[in-house]
Every structure is written in C-alpha cells, then in structure tokens.
Design an enzyme around this catalytic site. Structure first.
Site, PDB file in Angstrom:
ATOM      1  N   HIS A  35       0.617  -0.903  -0.016  1.00 36.23           N
ATOM      2  CA  HIS A  35      -0.488  -0.171   0.066  1.00 36.23           C
ATOM      3  C   HIS A  35       1.234   1.269  -0.347  1.00 36.23           C
ATOM      4  CE1 HIS A  35       0.958   0.338   4.087  1.00 36.23           C
ATOM      5  NE2 HIS A  35       0.471  -0.051   4.607  1.00 36.23           N
TER       6      HIS A  35
ATOM      7  N   HIS B   4      -4.710   3.642  16.356  1.00 31.25           N
ATOM      8  CA  HIS B   4      -3.158   2.529  16.703  1.00 31.25           C
ATOM      9  C   HIS B   4      -3.591   2.160  17.727  1.00 31.25           C
ATOM     10  CE1 HIS B   4      -1.628   5.191  13.514  1.00 31.25           C
ATOM     11  NE2 HIS B   4      -2.112   4.619  13.303  1.00 31.25           N
TER      12      HIS B   4
ATOM     13  N   ARG C 255       5.330  24.072  11.345  1.00 26.89           N
ATOM     14  CA  ARG C 255       3.702  22.871  11.704  1.00 26.89           C
ATOM     15  C   ARG C 255       3.980  21.515  11.663  1.00 26.89           C
ATOM     16  NH1 ARG C 255       0.369  20.485  12.694  1.00 26.89           N
ATOM     17  NH2 ARG C 255      -1.492  20.479  13.153  1.00 26.89           N
TER      18      ARG C 255
ATOM     19  N   CYS D 105      -1.294  28.293   8.502  1.00 29.28           N
ATOM     20  CA  CYS D 105      -1.721  27.572   8.537  1.00 29.28           C
ATOM     21  C   CYS D 105      -3.480  27.385   8.714  1.00 29.28           C
ATOM     22  CB  CYS D 105      -1.607  27.153  10.442  1.00 29.28           C
ATOM     23  SG  CYS D 105      -2.029  25.669  10.778  1.00 29.28           S
TER      24      CYS D 105
ATOM     25  N   TYR E 182      -9.130  19.324   6.941  1.00 28.22           N
ATOM     26  CA  TYR E 182      -9.071  21.071   6.551  1.00 28.22           C
ATOM     27  C   TYR E 182      -9.598  21.388   5.771  1.00 28.22           C
ATOM     28  CZ  TYR E 182      -4.101  20.413   7.686  1.00 28.22           C
ATOM     29  OH  TYR E 182      -2.742  20.429   9.398  1.00 28.22           O
TER      30      TYR E 182
END
Length: 609
Positions: A153, A177, A254, A304, A438
């Site tokens: 993948h 996870h 960021r 940002c 976003y």
C-alpha cells in the site's frame, strides 16, 4: 491531537477482515468510507478488498514467515495508512514459505513457553531492521513479521522506521492504533515473543526503545511551542512585527510527525517521482531539477488554517486543535523550479492535460500527503514551486530539507515538505489532511459530513495586531509637560494578508472596540516582493497620542483595540467568531481584538526610563 475512529467503523473493519472474498481487480473496489463521528480526524478511506483462496492453518512453526490473506481497508498515504491499512497481495503459492537466510534458526525448547511461541532476544529482533528482507516490529512483548504487507500500500515503507524495535512510540503519535480492532489485525503477523531477560515490567527494556523524534532539529527558544513531539511552534509577535521576511530560525513550525533525516551529503541524490494519469512516471533527483530547469524566486506567506484558533475559542466556544494565537503565519523568500515545467518535461500537456488530470497529489518522506487543483499548477502566473532555498539559505530541516512544495496564496497544508512523490490524478489526495482535517462547517453543524464541503485551498483575508507599545514624544527646546499621557504615543503594529494573490488594499483600526475607525499606514515592502502576484502580507502600523486613547476609554484604564483588513477584491473580515464558528476552529479570521491597559503601559515605560 488525534481522535479515535468510531467503534462502528472498527466493527465493520473486523467483519470485512474475516469475510472471505473472491479475487477481483484491485481498482474495481476503490471506494470511500465516511465516519459518523463529527470529531474523527480520519479521511474518506479508500477501500480495496482482496482475498486469497485459502487461509493459513499451520501453527506448528510460528517462527516461519506466513502469508495470511487479510482483506482490509487501504487508507491512502499517511502514517494512519501505514499502521492501519494492512493490505496484502494475493498469492496462490503455498502459504508456508521456507525460512529465509536472515531469519534466526528454529528456537530450542528452552526458548519457548507453553503457548508454543518462540522467544527472541532484542538483539535478534534488531537484525530485522529497516534494511532486512524480513522486517519485524515489537508491540508490548510480542514480535511481528510485517514483511508481507509493507510494499502492498502507498507509504508503506515509512513503517520501516520502527523495524527492528518497538512500534509503540510511533503508535503513540495517533491513538487510533491502540484500538482493539487494530490489535487484532496486527495479531495476524505474530511470530513470537520477546525473551523474558529483555523485558522489564512486561515491556522491552527502555534503553532499547527508539524515540521517533530523537533526531529532530533543535529549535530556537524564541518560538512559542504548543507541542514538543511533534513540534508545533508559532512565531512570537515581536518577531512578526520586526521584519518583512521572517527569519528562518523563528519561522513558525507545523509538523504532523517527526522530521525525516536526509543527510546533506545525500541531498542532491534525493529523488522525486512524478506519475501521470496514464501510469507513466519519471524520477528526478534534486541535482536534475537544479541543472535542467530554470530557477525562480517567489516571496510568499505560509499560514496554517488554524492560525488564530485561540481567538475563536475565546470569543465563540471550544474548538478542537492546536490553540494558535496570531503566529501560525510567516513570510519568506523561496527559490526553486516551477512545478509546471517539471510536469511538462515528464510528459504532461500543459495546453490539454486531459480529463484525468484534475488534481496534483504530493507525498512526503514522513507519509504526509495533500493535493491541489491542477489549475493552480498550470497557471503560468501561479508560481507553484519545488523549492530548495528559503531566505537565501538551504531549506532548514523543519521546513522541508531538501525540497518542498510552495503553493503561494494557498493554505500551508498544501505545501508538502520533504516531498518525494507527485501524482497527477483525477481525484484529490485520499489522506486525512486532504479529505477531513482541513475543512470548515457551519456554526450549527456539529455532525460533520466530510463529503459535503471542499478542502481548504485559497486563504481568506485576515489581519492581526502583533505589537503595541508606548513611544516618547520628542519635545521642543524649553517645552515641558507634567502629564505623561501628553508625552507619549501609542504605536500599534501588525500584518494583513489575503490568499489567491489578492493584495491588501486597506487596514482599519479602532481604539474603542469597533465604535469608531481610522486607517493604518501600510508599510511599503514592495522592493522585497518577488512573484507574479501579491503572495505576501502587508505590514502596517498606526500611531496616536496616548491622550486620544484615554479619551475613547471613557474613564476606564483599559480599551479594546480592533483591526480589520480589506483586499483588492473588497473582501473584508467578518466581525465575530461566533458567525464563522466551526468545531475544528479553522479560518478564524474575524476582527482581531486586543485589550490595551494604558495605565499599566505608562508604569512599564516609567520603569524602563
């Protein structure tokens, strides 16, 4: 700041993983999934179900590498993809393969316990590191062979950072996870356990656990840190007001994950693969880009989408995400090659790119991914760069060394750092940072439909006050005043910016909370601007006598200063954050308000005199 995927999604995932399916073409099952959790920081997962004709049944040799067919959701690029999507290639070969040469010999009876699993020393696991043909990872006290799914993948190789050691420091970055269904997926690859002599309280010895952020660069202490790992830090207001170009050392940071390590000696050999819709691909090294293409200079702001999120939290209500103030924005001079030139060289027709060429996807070394509409790249005035330099110096590590994408006028989330792959596609990137993270919703939309709105691209107009201070007034010879308010000037400074190449036309200032207004002086930095459009901010300043501030305060010692900006398309900022509230706190562009206590300022001036 990750939020777990809904439980229902996990149950669906498990049912899919257990249900045998016929072998079918991979592309036929490309689809998207959506979560019902309004806060889930996950994207529309790209599903690709595959199954083999049979399952592994032999457990007599747990140390041998096994190909267990596991239909699973492939999530696209990103760390969430790497550790969450366990997609295996179909095979019709025997599911029990001969032991590879670099695998340890069959364990002796003393190395096993009643569970029949072999015990491996940490030194043995370490031999199965990133360069091994059979990479292993440790979770808790168990050892897993991740060989079979790493190449299956996109972005899979990033997990190799954890190979040969514990995967937990990487999983700690995103709490998804640790979900039970993810654990069950991982159990498919169990090959043994850690030897008891290498365990402390049931976990591997601490001195053998790698910190993913250990090799991150040292940051300037002037930066205002919001998180340490990964580093997220904003430029302090004083530095924003000081210069047109933000120094590299205090340019806001960021990061979504760790900073990839690319040695300076190897930087010129760093490769970027460009893939076109017809499947053709071409690879360029940094050296190729520098020598074969004309280089350009562009001065542009990066901002940002969460800049000023803290204002929305304070003046509206709670938001999810880093609580940036006014410093998640900076301006720099970028140098590099135009992406449109590179795509043309790779074989894309700039005049007629075809219906399948709608988006340009970017992937970075740490598995971050995003995309932009291809129109921004094809625009000869769009100035989209593959940049190598920042303010006349090589890109700092925090800012993408050795190469990053610069998309002027767009949200910085599209300016992918450490870029190593570019794909021209008929769809946008499948990553969470494109499909979910976003976006903006209405103030009433608590339950978010991630497919309803487009991803943030071009930034709206905004402005902020970055510094307020008192300055003494020059007195003429023989002139004396006993009133300190008559002896002082209030100087207000800040920035204004609008995306899409729209230039700031006007900055309005209010000394009384928005009741009355005046205009600020726009500082002329045009001599430093480079590029086809107005990609930079406008610095501004406003000065008034302290006595004027005292008048509008109506007898109070404090007043509220307000700033708002208007660009050349006459877009202006909304008045309140309540009117543009969204749970993620994106695009907090309402009027910026700062309380000013002039009596305290006078006392401070007296102390420094």
């Amino acid at each position: 700041m990750s939020i777990p995927v809904p439980r229902q999604f996990g149950l669906d995932l498990l049912r899919a993983a257990r249900r045998p399916r016929p072998k079918l073409p991979f592309s036929k099952y490309l689809d998207t999934q959506q979560s019902s959790n309004p806060c889930a920081r996950f994207f529309r997962f790209q599903s690709a179900f595959r199954a083999a004709s049979s399952k592994a049944t032999s457990k007599t040799s747990p140390h041998a590498r096994r190909l267990r067919p596991l239909p699973i959701l492939a999530a696209g690029t990103g760390l969430l993809t790497i550790l969450f999507s366990v997609l295996q290639p179909v095979t019709h070969e025997s599911l029990e393969e001969p032991r590879d040469a670099d695998q340890p010999p069959n364990p002796t009876p003393n190395d096993s316990d009643d569970d029949g699993l072999p015990r491996y020393r940490l030194s043995e696991v370490k031999e199965h590191g990133p360069k091994s043909e059979n990479p292993w990872v440790i979770y808790e006290d168990k050892v897993y062979d991740i060989t079979d799914w790493v190449p299956a993948h996109p972005g899979g190789e990033v997990i190799l950072r954890a190979a040969g050691g514990s995967i937990e420091p990487y999983w700690n970055i995103f709490s998804i996870h640790k979900s039970p269904y993810v654990r069950e997926i991982l159990e498919q690859y169990l090959v043994g356990k850690v030897h008891p002599d290498d365990l402390e309280n049931g976990r591997p010895l601490q001195d053998h656990i790698e910190d993913p952020f250990e090799s991150d660069p040292v940051r300037d202490p002037r930066l205002k840190k919001h998180t340490e790992k990964p580093c997220n830090a904003e430029t302090p207001g004083e530095e924003l007001a000081e210069s047109f170009l933000t120094p590299n050392e205090v340019f806001y940071v960021r990061n979504h994950m760790w900073v990839p390590v690319v040695e300076e000696s190897e930087a010129e050999d760093h490769n970027i693969t460009v893939e076109l819709p017809d499947g053709d691909s071409k690879t360029y090294s940094i050296s190729d880009l520098k020598t074969r293409f004309k280089q350009y200079t562009v001065t542009a702001v990066l901002q940002c989408s969460g800049n000023r999120r803290n204002d929305m939290t304070r003046f509206a209500k709670k938001t999810n995400g880093l609580q940036w103030t006014v410093g998640a924005i900076s301006c720099a001079k970028w140098e590099g090659v135009r992406l449109r030139d590179v795509l043309a060289d790779a074989g894309l027709s700039l005049e007629d790119p075809g219906e399948d060429a709608q988006h340009v996807q970017f992937s970075g070394l740490e598995a971050y991914g995003a995309s932009i509409p291809i129109s921004a790249v094809l625009d000869p005035y769009g100035d989209v760069l593959l940049a190598f330099k920042m303010n006349d110096a090589p890109l700092p590590r925090d800012h993408g060394f050795p190469v990053r994408v610069i998309v002027p006028g767009h949200v910085a989330a599209r300016c992918v750092k450490w870029v190593n792959k570019i794909v021209v596609s008929d769809e946008e990137s499948n990553t969470t940072w494109q499909r979910r993270d976003y976006k903006c919703f209405g103030p009433n939309e608590v339950k978010q439909d991630w497919d309803k709105y487009k991803a943030i691209q071009v930034m709206p107009v905004t402005s902020a006050i970055t510094r307020t201070r008192l300055k003494p007034v020059g007195k003429r010879l023989g002139e004396e005043t006993s009133d300190p308010a008559q002896d002082s000037v209030v100087q207000i400074e800040g920035y204004a910016y609008s995306g899409g190449g729209r230039e700031i036309q006007r900055v309005d200032i209010s000394l009384d909370g928005g009741e009355t207004w005046d205009q600020a002086q726009l500082i002329d930095d045009s001599g430093l601007e480079r590029g086809n459009k107005a990609w930079c901010w406008k610095r501004w300043k406003y000065e008034t006598g302290l006595s004027e501030v005292a008048k509008v305060s109506k007898g109070e010692s404090k007043t509220t200063l307000v700033v708002k900006a208007t660009d050349d398309a006459y877009n202006t900022q909304p008045e309140t954050h309540k009117s543009i509230y969204n749970l993620r706190g994106n695009l907090a562009t309402a009027w910026h308000r700062v309380d000013f206590d002039y009596t305290a300022a006078l006392k401070d001036r007296g102390k420094s005199a």
